[in-house]
Design an enzyme around this catalytic site. Structure first.
Site: not given
Ligand code: GLA
Length: 403
Positions: A47-48, A80, A136, A184
């Site tokens: 979350h940075t 898909s 995630g 990501d």
């Molecule tokens: C998700 C978002 C990223 C990032 C993370 C937390 O994966 O897509 O941009 O903010 O959460 O670090």
């Protein structure tokens, strides 16, 4: 220079893209171009990214693969494999849809190509892969990136990778509704075999460092849950950080984002914050510093210190940033009573998905079985796990042997 982080690796790509190639032939009677784009892990720095801060991600050995070729029709067709579902749309009008949701990741990319003035022609596209969804590991970024790269390559637009990353992120913001940072898509597109990298999310400067997997493994424990508040709470956190910046700026106008804030600044305006905003800001400022310190741990080869920071990150995410959940907290706590674990924390946006664990190689088997048993006992859910290795970012798949 960073000393290699010593971790176990297995150098293979898992997904069998031949099946996707054949499926494409069967459905559309033409030979596709194949592109793969990997999921990602993040060693530290959560979350940075949307606060202009630092992250430490790497691309992993799980891919989303896209097959693509031109079609002669006025509409384009997506398929898909996972959902066994087709979706067609007018190529010049890629509207966001309420169903099927998976199509939006691709439609958003097409929209942005067109808005940027690229003449997208009708195409057929098949999508499959082995990045777990909701875990995630950024299966959505992997899908956006592989498709953006494939669409670009098919048309020979020659758009630079950085632009494709931004297009992919735009699709996530506007067609999926998650106001994600850049990590990501960046990791999926730019990852390197055997390497992780530190990314400055403001300047987008990055440097790779080798992750030598001889002593430890990176083990992901998948809670198999994804709580429904994930995306709405994510967007709320982003807004809370922006509110925090506004408050800090009243006294310190030089602060453009939480990246620029210091613990002292926050302390000096602490009575101006309302609700949870103070806690959110404290976490982000601490986490940014932690990434920089963690990079030094790696430079010194001090994995113990690095692992401790992973635990500290988890505490911050759970207590100050409040993006964890009972399942994630349980797994991180349980890891503390298990031999050979150097560090553990929730990874990614939160509210479910995986924990990332740094585990001594000899202890990996017993770690996994202990974690799985206690998780099953507590939540009556079978935990999944992935021992990951680090791979290259988005690339074409050579199909010459298939023709
Ligand atoms: C998700 C978002 C990223 C990032 C993370 C937390 O994966 O897509 O941009 O903010 O959460 O670090």
């Amino acid at each position: 220079m960073y000393k290699p982080l010593r971790l176990e690796t297995k150098a293979k790509t898992r997904f069998d893209s031949n099946a996707l190639y054949n499926k494409f032939l069967e459905l559309f009677d033409s030979e596709p171009l194949l592109v793969r784009s990997p999921g990602r892990i993040n060693l530290i720095g959560e979350h940075t990214d949307y606060n202009d801060g630092f992250v430490m991600p790497a691309a992993i050995d799980r891919d989303i693969v896209v097959g693509i070729n031109f079609s002669q029709e006025s509409h384009s067709t997506l398929y898909s494999v996972k959902h066994n579902e087709f979706f067609s749309f007018h190529t010049t009008n890629p509207e966001k849809v309420s169903s099927p949701l998976w199509a939006n990741y691709l439609l958003g990319v097409v929209r942005k190509f067109i808005d940027k003035g690229h003449a997208v022609k009708s195409f057929h596209c098949v999508v499959d892969g082995d990045v777990p969804t909701g875990g995630g590991l950024s299966s959505s970024a992997a899908l956006e990136c592989s498709f953006a790269f494939a669409l670009d390559h098919l048309h020979k637009f020659d758009i630079p990778k950085l632009q494709l990353i931004l297009i992919a992120q735009w699709a996530e913001h506007h067609y999926v509704g998650v106001m994600c940072g850049i990590m990501d898509q960046f990791a999926s597109m730019m990852g390197r075999e055997g390497k992780a990298f530190v990314l400055d999310c403001r300047s987008l400067e990055y440097h790779y460092f080798p992750v030598d997997m001889k002593e430890c493994s990176i083990v992901l424990c998948d809670t198999m849950v994804k709580h429904s508040l994930a995306s709405s709470e994510y967007n709320t956190r982003r807004l809370e950080c922006e509110q925090g910046v506004k408050i800090i700026r009243e006294r310190y106008p030089e602060v453009k984002s939480l990246r620029d804030a210091t613990p002292d600044m926050i302390e000096n305006v602490r009575d101006k914050f309302t609700g949870k905003v103070l806690n959110r800001c404290v976490y982000v400022v601490q986490e940014n510093q932690r990434v920089l310190d963690a990079a030094q741990d790696l430079e010194k080869g001090d994995l113990k210190a690095f692992g401790k920071k992973m635990y500290a990150t988890h505490d911050g995410l759970s207590q100050l940033y409040e993006v964890s959940c009972p399942e994630l907290d349980f797994l991180v706590e349980a890891s503390k009573n298990t031999n050979g674990v150097l560090g553990s924390r929730m990874m990614g946006g939160g509210f479910g998905g995986c924990t990332i664990n740094l585990v001594l190689k000899d202890e990996v088997k017993s770690f996994i079985s202990k974690m799985a048993a206690s998780y099953l006992d507590k939540f009556k859910i079978e935990m999944a796990y992935y021992i990951v290795s680090l791979k290259d970012g988005t690339s074409l798949i050579n199909t010459s042997h298939l023709k």
